[in-house]
Design a protein around this motif. Structure first.
Motif, PDB file in Angstrom:
ATOM      1  N   UNK A   3     -85.771 -47.923 -35.572  1.00 50.53           N
ATOM      2  CA  UNK A   3     -84.723 -47.432 -36.462  1.00 50.53           C
ATOM      3  C   UNK A   3     -84.596 -45.924 -36.317  1.00 50.53           C
ATOM      4  N   UNK A   4     -83.371 -45.467 -36.176  1.00 53.32           N
ATOM      5  CA  UNK A   4     -83.121 -44.029 -36.223  1.00 53.32           C
ATOM      6  C   UNK A   4     -82.047 -43.793 -37.272  1.00 53.32           C
ATOM      7  N   UNK A   5     -81.923 -42.567 -37.713  1.00 57.09           N
ATOM      8  CA  UNK A   5     -80.897 -42.211 -38.689  1.00 57.09           C
ATOM      9  C   UNK A   5     -79.600 -41.953 -37.933  1.00 57.09           C
ATOM     10  N   UNK A   6     -78.551 -42.701 -38.274  1.00 59.29           N
ATOM     11  CA  UNK A   6     -77.282 -42.593 -37.538  1.00 59.29           C
ATOM     12  C   UNK A   6     -76.688 -41.180 -37.588  1.00 59.29           C
ATOM     13  N   UNK A  36     -80.739 -38.654 -32.282  1.00 60.73           N
ATOM     14  CA  UNK A  36     -81.661 -38.054 -31.313  1.00 60.73           C
ATOM     15  C   UNK A  36     -82.826 -37.384 -32.040  1.00 60.73           C
ATOM     16  N   UNK A  37     -82.517 -36.555 -33.008  1.00 60.75           N
ATOM     17  CA  UNK A  37     -83.567 -35.800 -33.705  1.00 60.75           C
ATOM     18  C   UNK A  37     -84.497 -36.692 -34.515  1.00 60.75           C
ATOM     19  N   UNK A  38     -84.016 -37.875 -34.929  1.00 56.12           N
ATOM     20  CA  UNK A  38     -84.882 -38.757 -35.730  1.00 56.12           C
ATOM     21  C   UNK A  38     -85.622 -39.766 -34.853  1.00 56.12           C
ATOM     22  N   UNK A  50     -83.510 -29.247 -33.971  1.00 51.62           N
ATOM     23  CA  UNK A  50     -83.979 -30.562 -34.405  1.00 51.62           C
ATOM     24  C   UNK A  50     -84.610 -30.467 -35.799  1.00 51.62           C
ATOM     25  N   UNK A  51     -85.469 -29.457 -36.003  1.00 52.31           N
ATOM     26  CA  UNK A  51     -86.098 -29.254 -37.313  1.00 52.31           C
ATOM     27  C   UNK A  51     -85.044 -29.058 -38.397  1.00 52.31           C
TER      28      UNK A  51
END
Ligand code: G4P
Length: 294
Positions: free
Chosen positions: A36-39, A43-45, A191-192
């Motif tokens: 699962x990634x945050x939509x 990329x960053x998640x 990203x942070x």
């Protein structure tokens, strides 16, 4: 950014090492990794270590919280990850939207394995899936909604580490009931920053005005007109040396964020800006596009 201080949960090297070790164990008994990634930040998640951990496994990526992201950008991310060999779906684990496609995604991702099994005469063995992702992407919500109330746990199985619980979803898929937790990688400031904007870093260690000013600059650049429309302020900051600070002051004025002496309360304006972004009040916003990835 100091990685040991950057989350709501306790992050320390021992904790991460243990989580990784457990995940490595679980990898031995599963067929497919459902990540699962945050939509809003696909990329960053995404923790790049998973590519090493999941080597040799079939891979599915679920772009969760798609209800909060910009649908056009989510479609770009779907293509981006499909081109990298993942089977991808955009979902909303909270409402259940898109979940009906997930079983198909899992069987599509595993089609070579299913074919191999069939040739060996192994039929109808459910695929075993593990959910992984960084904190707060919606792993528990997904497991609960995807499995539904009617589904019973299948219990321990011979050959499987004692205590492992499988949730039988249907005749094709069973899920390991404990998700694998990965930590975001702060590979760059950008990203942070994005992880902070979505609220996956403890806000107490962040300067809210700084976070809000940068967010406002991002919005003015990527979603022109959205600030003017939501806040009812002038969005043009041409000539201003600090456009983010300028926009924040305008929001403070407009919303009547004032301190006792009448001075603008920028902290309050910043907190409400960040809150309204996170609650999707400003709109459905994606914080990165595939073309942002260097
Ligand atoms: P985790 O296990 O990966 O750490 O995440 P978890 O399921 O706890 O979800 C984190 C938060 O994200 C929860 O909100 C959850 O409801 C929300 N969430 C999960 N999936 C979606 C989705 O697809 N769309 C939206 N909009 N939200 C989602 P919370 O505020 O922490 O809890 P609650 O308000 O749901 O009680």
């Amino acid at each position: 950014m100091n990685e040991s201080k950057t989350n709501n949960i306790n992050w320390y090297p021992g904790h991460m090492a243990k989580a990784k070790r457990l995940m490595q164990e679980d990898m031995k008994i599963i067929d497919v990794v459902v990540e699962l990634v945050d939509a809003r930040i696909p990329y960053s998640s995404k923790n790049p270590d998973i590519d090493t951990l999941a080597q040799g496994k079939s891979r599915v990526i679920l772009l969760n919280k798609a209800d909060m992201a910009d649908a056009a950008v989510t479609a770009l991310w779907k293509t981006y990850y499909e081109e990298k060999g993942f089977t991808v779906a955009a979902i909303n684990a909270r409402s259940g939207n898109g979940l009906s496609a997930v079983t198909d995604c899992i069987t599509t991702a595993c089609k070579e394995k299913l074919e191999r099994d069939r040739k060996r005469g192994i039929m109808n063995r459910p695929l075993r899936a593990m959910i992984v992702g960084i904190p707060n992407v919606g792993k528990s919500t997904f497991i609960n909604s995807f499995s539904g109330k009617a589904v019973a746990k299948t219990g321990n199985k011979p050959g499987v580490t004692k205590g492992k619980q499988w949730i039988r979803l249907n005749k094709s898929v069973e899920l390991l009931d404990t998700p694998g937790i990965l930590w975001p990688k702060f590979e760059s400031q950008a990203i942070g920053q994005r992880i902070a904007w979505i609220g996956s870093i403890n806000d107490q260690i962040l300067v809210t005005t700084d976070m809000a000013e940068k967010l406002l600059c991002f919005l003015a650049d990527r979603y022109p007109g959205i600030i003017a429309e939501h806040y009812g302020i002038e969005e043009n900051t041409e000539g201003s040396e600090h456009p983010g600070a300028e926009l924040l002051s305008r929001i403070a004025t407009r919303r009547g964020c004032l301190k006792k002496g009448g001075e603008l309360d920028l902290e309050r304006a910043a907190a409400l800006t960040v809150d309204e972004f996170r609650n999707v009040k400003i709109g459905r916003i994606s914080l990165e596009k595939p073309s942002d990835i260097g």
